[in-house]
Design a protein around this motif. Structure first.
Motif, PDB file in Angstrom:
ATOM      1  N   ARG A  33       0.954  -1.395   0.111  1.00  0.00           N
ATOM      2  CA  ARG A  33      -0.189  -0.397  -0.302  1.00  0.00           C
ATOM      3  C   ARG A  33       1.075   1.198  -0.172  1.00  0.00           C
ATOM      4  O   ARG A  33       0.421   2.327  -0.980  1.00  0.00           O
ATOM      5  N   LEU A  91       1.598   4.330  -2.868  1.00  0.00           N
ATOM      6  CA  LEU A  91       1.162   5.553  -2.476  1.00  0.00           C
ATOM      7  C   LEU A  91       2.383   5.947  -3.183  1.00  0.00           C
ATOM      8  O   LEU A  91       1.885   7.560  -3.138  1.00  0.00           O
ATOM      9  N   LYS A  94      -2.188   4.424  10.320  1.00  0.00           N
ATOM     10  CA  LYS A  94      -2.704   3.225   8.690  1.00  0.00           C
ATOM     11  C   LYS A  94      -4.378   3.291   9.414  1.00  0.00           C
ATOM     12  O   LYS A  94      -4.834   3.200   9.927  1.00  0.00           O
ATOM     13  N   ARG A 137      -2.922   7.975   4.421  1.00  0.00           N
ATOM     14  CA  ARG A 137      -3.490   8.433   3.755  1.00  0.00           C
ATOM     15  C   ARG A 137      -2.792   9.472   2.840  1.00  0.00           C
ATOM     16  O   ARG A 137      -1.791   9.592   3.472  1.00  0.00           O
ATOM     17  N   LEU A 138      -2.791   9.245   1.563  1.00  0.00           N
ATOM     18  CA  LEU A 138      -2.221   9.808   0.265  1.00  0.00           C
ATOM     19  C   LEU A 138      -2.095  11.676   0.978  1.00  0.00           C
ATOM     20  O   LEU A 138      -0.839  11.785   0.808  1.00  0.00           O
ATOM     21  N   GLU A 139      -2.730  12.352   1.274  1.00  0.00           N
ATOM     22  CA  GLU A 139      -2.985  13.577   1.508  1.00  0.00           C
ATOM     23  C   GLU A 139      -1.718  13.870   2.434  1.00  0.00           C
ATOM     24  O   GLU A 139      -0.138  14.437   2.862  1.00  0.00           O
ATOM     25  N   ARG A 140      -1.743  13.018   3.792  1.00  0.00           N
ATOM     26  CA  ARG A 140      -1.074  13.182   4.835  1.00  0.00           C
ATOM     27  C   ARG A 140       0.792  12.386   4.361  1.00  0.00           C
ATOM     28  O   ARG A 140       1.209  12.699   4.816  1.00  0.00           O
TER      29      ARG A 140
END
Length: 234
Positions: A15, A19, A100, A103-106
């Motif tokens: 994952r 990302l 976990k 998120r992509l933004e974080r």
């Protein structure tokens, strides 16, 4: 910016890799499943950032971060399912702490924070050992050294590119680099970051496990307590 993923869960590694593929100016330097493999990868891959899990078998994420504390590179970003380690993580100088599922933004925020730290950090000094090879004067970076062995009049440096002969004694080298070299035996020094474990043989002898090599130098009884303490402390 080169990123190394360190997590014992294959799905978590996959994952994070996916990302990272959506993040600009990021290269995945590698992906490993435990702290010992991470130590080996650090010496070989020289990543800028670690995406580091905390609860792993063997060397934990926090123990690994302790070894890296105070260095400009790599920056550590913890990725964990638990909030309880956050305070300790920032005490260890982590650039960020991600929960976990990440998120992509974080993740982008954490990488940007790590990038800013790398840009602001003073340039690290590279220490070199100077010796002879085939009658010529050459040098090798201390970070590339695997071990130093006393043999007759010289010290033989085993490094990633081969061997090098030094005229200094082990004692002189130990005094010159007290924070970087540790003694295994009266005839052997190793860089502290190379030590990843100890192996006890049936006859009671203890061998050192070193990152990035199959060499397993013997450890003297005199130095064994110090090495065990170093491993416990990370």
């Amino acid at each position: 910016m080169r990123v190394l993923i360190v997590d014992d869960e294959p799905l978590a590694r996959a994952r994070l890799a996916a990302l990272l593929g959506e993040c600009a100016d990021v290269e995945i330097a590698g992906s490993v499943s435990d702290g010992e493999a991470a130590l080996v990868a650090l010496g070989e891959l020289h990543p800028d950032v670690l995406l580091l899990d905390i609860n792993m078998p063997g060397i934990s994420g926090t123990a690994l971060a302790q070894r890296l504390a105070g260095r400009a590179r790599p920056q550590v970003v913890f990725c964990t399912a638990y909030e309880s380690h956050a305070l300790q993580a920032f005490d260890l100088g982590a650039a960020d702490y991600l929960l976990k599922p990440v998120r992509l933004e974080r993740l982008n925020e954490a990488l940007q924070r790590a990038r800013q730290r790398l840009q602001q950090a003073p340039r690290e000094t590279v220490n070199y050992l100077h010796g002879r090879l085939g009658g010529e004067q050459v040098r090798v970076a201390l970070d590339d050294v695997i071990c130093l062995l006393a043999e007759e009049k010289y010290v033989v440096v085993q490094h990633r590119g081969g061997q090098l002969l030094l005229e200094e004694s082990l004692r002189q080298l130990e005094d010159a680099y007290p924070d970087q070299l540790i003694r295994l035996h009266r005839n052997c020094l190793v860089p502290s970051q190379r030590l990843i474990g100890l192996k006890t043989l049936p006859d009671g002898r203890v061998l050192a496990r070193l990152g990035g090599t199959e060499l397993t130098p013997e450890v003297s009884r005199r130095n064994l307590p110090t090495l065990r303490k170093l491993l416990r402390m990370g």
